[in-house]
Write an enzyme that holds these catalytic residues in place. Structure first.
Site, mmCIF file in Angstrom:
data_model
loop_
_atom_site.group_PDB
_atom_site.id
_atom_site.type_symbol
_atom_site.label_atom_id
_atom_site.label_comp_id
_atom_site.label_asym_id
_atom_site.label_seq_id
_atom_site.Cartn_x
_atom_site.Cartn_y
_atom_site.Cartn_z
ATOM 1 N N CYS A 33 -18.134 -12.395 -20.729
ATOM 2 C CA CYS A 33 -19.501 -11.890 -21.410
ATOM 3 C C CYS A 33 -19.498 -12.748 -23.084
ATOM 4 C CB CYS A 33 -19.958 -10.783 -22.317
ATOM 5 S SG CYS A 33 -21.556 -10.378 -22.613
ATOM 6 N N CYS B 217 -22.638 -6.272 -20.003
ATOM 7 C CA CYS B 217 -21.273 -6.663 -19.295
ATOM 8 C C CYS B 217 -19.634 -5.930 -20.072
ATOM 9 C CB CYS B 217 -20.857 -7.981 -19.594
ATOM 10 S SG CYS B 217 -21.870 -9.955 -18.727
ATOM 11 N N GLY C 14 0.576 -1.339 -0.296
ATOM 12 C CA GLY C 14 0.095 -0.120 0.166
ATOM 13 C C GLY C 14 0.578 1.493 -0.153
ATOM 14 N N CYS D 258 -27.421 -8.375 -17.900
ATOM 15 C CA CYS D 258 -26.476 -7.718 -19.434
ATOM 16 C C CYS D 258 -27.362 -8.388 -20.294
ATOM 17 C CB CYS D 258 -25.371 -8.173 -19.118
ATOM 18 S SG CYS D 258 -24.618 -9.038 -20.991
ATOM 19 N N CYS E 207 -25.585 -11.233 -22.150
ATOM 20 C CA CYS E 207 -25.265 -12.601 -22.197
ATOM 21 C C CYS E 207 -26.669 -12.828 -20.581
ATOM 22 C CB CYS E 207 -24.067 -12.927 -21.071
ATOM 23 S SG CYS E 207 -23.624 -11.877 -20.021
#
Lengths: 290, 190
Positions: free
Chosen positions: A269, A263, A29, A238, A241
């Protein structure tokens, strides 16, 4: 490819980036400064991610590059062909087959596995930058773990709007220490950072910073007890899909306000459609033609 | 030492060999306790292949190196100078320090970074007689549950981890094998 060393960068530059990467992994980090090079693409096109990828690639790697989840947009296509040319590595669009995935602003829907490396392109690595413009001060704030200002910022959202309105680049705290900008991924993707089995590397070219999340690192999205963090997405399935759990892009389809949601992860997808899943606007003969 | 010895032992194909060595080191650093193999380089005794490959991959003219104890030989100095151009330095100024565990102590001699720049710290490359996934218990970032590694002791590593985000980081080498211990890892005796 002749005329270039393997993976474009000279060896001295790669050593410098590699040393920065090892320190970044050792201090999860924390933003390690590095001497970013000029790359054959403009800032904002992933110069940081490209340098990290170049320093990590081996000839045996299989590279995937996505831009907002898509394998077929300009940024993804050009970076993929860049590395095919200067490193001679194999490329793929399938998340599960890739050993290194360079990404701009998404984490793939397919869960990542141990041994994979996800390289993020980062525009502004400093999560405190828009609260405190001076680098000397944000350095000090990270040194003292003084993140009160960030909590005030999130609190002000709640006071004004009733909720934390930040939808992307949502700040996280790593192992209870450094507050980190996860790059402009939608906050929908934040939970995928937490204890991911894949190694995550972040490169900011213009800002000259590298940071990292080793596998299985504790990553908590900042929130409040009474206003817990909530990953959000458009409330649709979606249209191609039919997936109602993946992150969606909104696409305007005509001049009359018509729109569809698809997507953002094109590989996800496509593999769902290949498996016979159909959304409301899927083309009936698409796969037979392909 | 023959006159040619310092000139040999480099990577046969420097760019791809260094890339492979770095990926192994990165894997070790990202998953502490994981033991990886490094090949393709040879340095004069007492340096083994993993130590030679790590130095070729990470050291250059911008990284002062400290050779401690019986690793401070004329042959190894000459090899390091020829292949990496790294200046040899006393402990305090070194980016990398190389030696046996006993020769490298105490850890307080090395740069541990500053509060603002904890990355400005040394990496110690420790040559061990034994390197096995057994012994001290490691937990922290990079480790799913726990890992085990045959560390030479635990007190010094606990004290180093307690200073986080300051501290030094460790690469352990034994023959052609390498493991890593970053400062972020909590160490407990077996």
């Amino acid at each position: 490819m002749t005329g270039y060393t393997f993976a474009y960068l000279d060896e001295q530059t790669k050593r410098m980036i590699r040393r920065a990467l090892l320190k970044a992994v050792a201090i999860p980090g924390y933003q390690v400064p590095f001497s970013s090079r000029e790359m054959p693409m403009p800032y904002g096109w992933g110069t940081g991610g490209v340098q990290v990828t170049a320093a990590c690639l081996t000839p045996e790697d299989r590279l995937k590059v996505i831009d907002q989840g898509a394998d077929d947009t300009t940024n993804a296509v050009s970076i993929r062909s860049f590395f095919r040319k200067v490193a001679g590595v194999a490329t793929t669009e399938a998340t599960a087959e890739a050993t290194i995935i360079q990404t701009r602003h998404r984490i793939p829907e397919t869960p990542l596995a141990e041994g994979q490396i996800l390289v993020f392109q980062v525009p502004i690595p400093e999560p405190l930058r828009f609260l405190e413009p001076r680098e000397t001060e944000t350095r000090k704030m990270h040194a003292l773990a003084d993140y009160g200002l960030m909590h005030v910022r999130l609190y002000e959202d709640i006071a004004r709007h009733g909720a934390i309105t930040r939808a992307y680049a949502y700040p996280v705290q790593v192992e209870g220490r450094y507050v980190m900008d996860p790059s402009p991924i939608p906050k929908f993707d934040n939970p995928k950072l937490h204890r991911s089995p894949a190694l995550m590397l972040f490169g900011a070219g213009r800002e000259q910073r590298i940071y990292a999340l080793p596998p299985y690192t504790e990553v908590r999205s900042l929130d409040f007890e009474d206003y817990p963090f909530e990953p959000t997405k458009a409330g649709h399935a979606c249209a191609l899909c039919g997936d109602d759990a993946s992150y969606l892009d909104e696409v305007i389809v005509d001049d009359a306000g018509g729109r569809m949601f698809v997507c953002s992860d094109t590989d996800h997808c496509r593999s769902r459609r290949a498996a016979g899943r159909r959304g409301t606007m899927a083309a009936p003969f698409e796969d037979a033609a392909a | 030492m023959s006159a040619a010895e310092p000139l040999t032992g480099g990577f046969a194909a420097p760019a791809p060999d260094a890339a492979r060595a770095f990926r192994a080191i990165l894997e070790a650093m990202a998953q502490p306790g994981r033991i990886v193999r490094l090949a393709g380089a040879a340095a004069p005794a007492p340096a083994g292949p993993a130590l030679a490959a790590a130095l070729l991959t990470l050291a250059d003219g911008t990284t002062p190196v400290h050779l401690a104890g019986d690793h401070d030989t004329p042959a190894l100095r000459a090899w390091l100078r020829f292949h990496t151009g790294a200046p040899l330095m006393p402990r305090a100024g070194a980016a990398f320090a190389v030696g046996s565990w006993a020769a490298l102590l105490p850890l307080s001699d090395y740069a541990a970074g500053t509060a603002e720049y904890p990355d400005r710290s040394a990496t110690l490359i420790v040559a061990l007689d034994r390197l096995e996934p057994a012994g001290a218990r490691l937990t922290g970032p990079g480790i799913a549950a726990e890992a085990r590694l045959s560390l030479p002791e635990t007190a010094a590593f606990r004290a180093n981890a307690a200073r986080f985000p300051l501290g030094v980081d460790f690469l352990f080498v034994c023959g052609d094998r390498l493991a890593a211990l970053p400062r972020s890892i909590r160490v407990e005796a077996a």
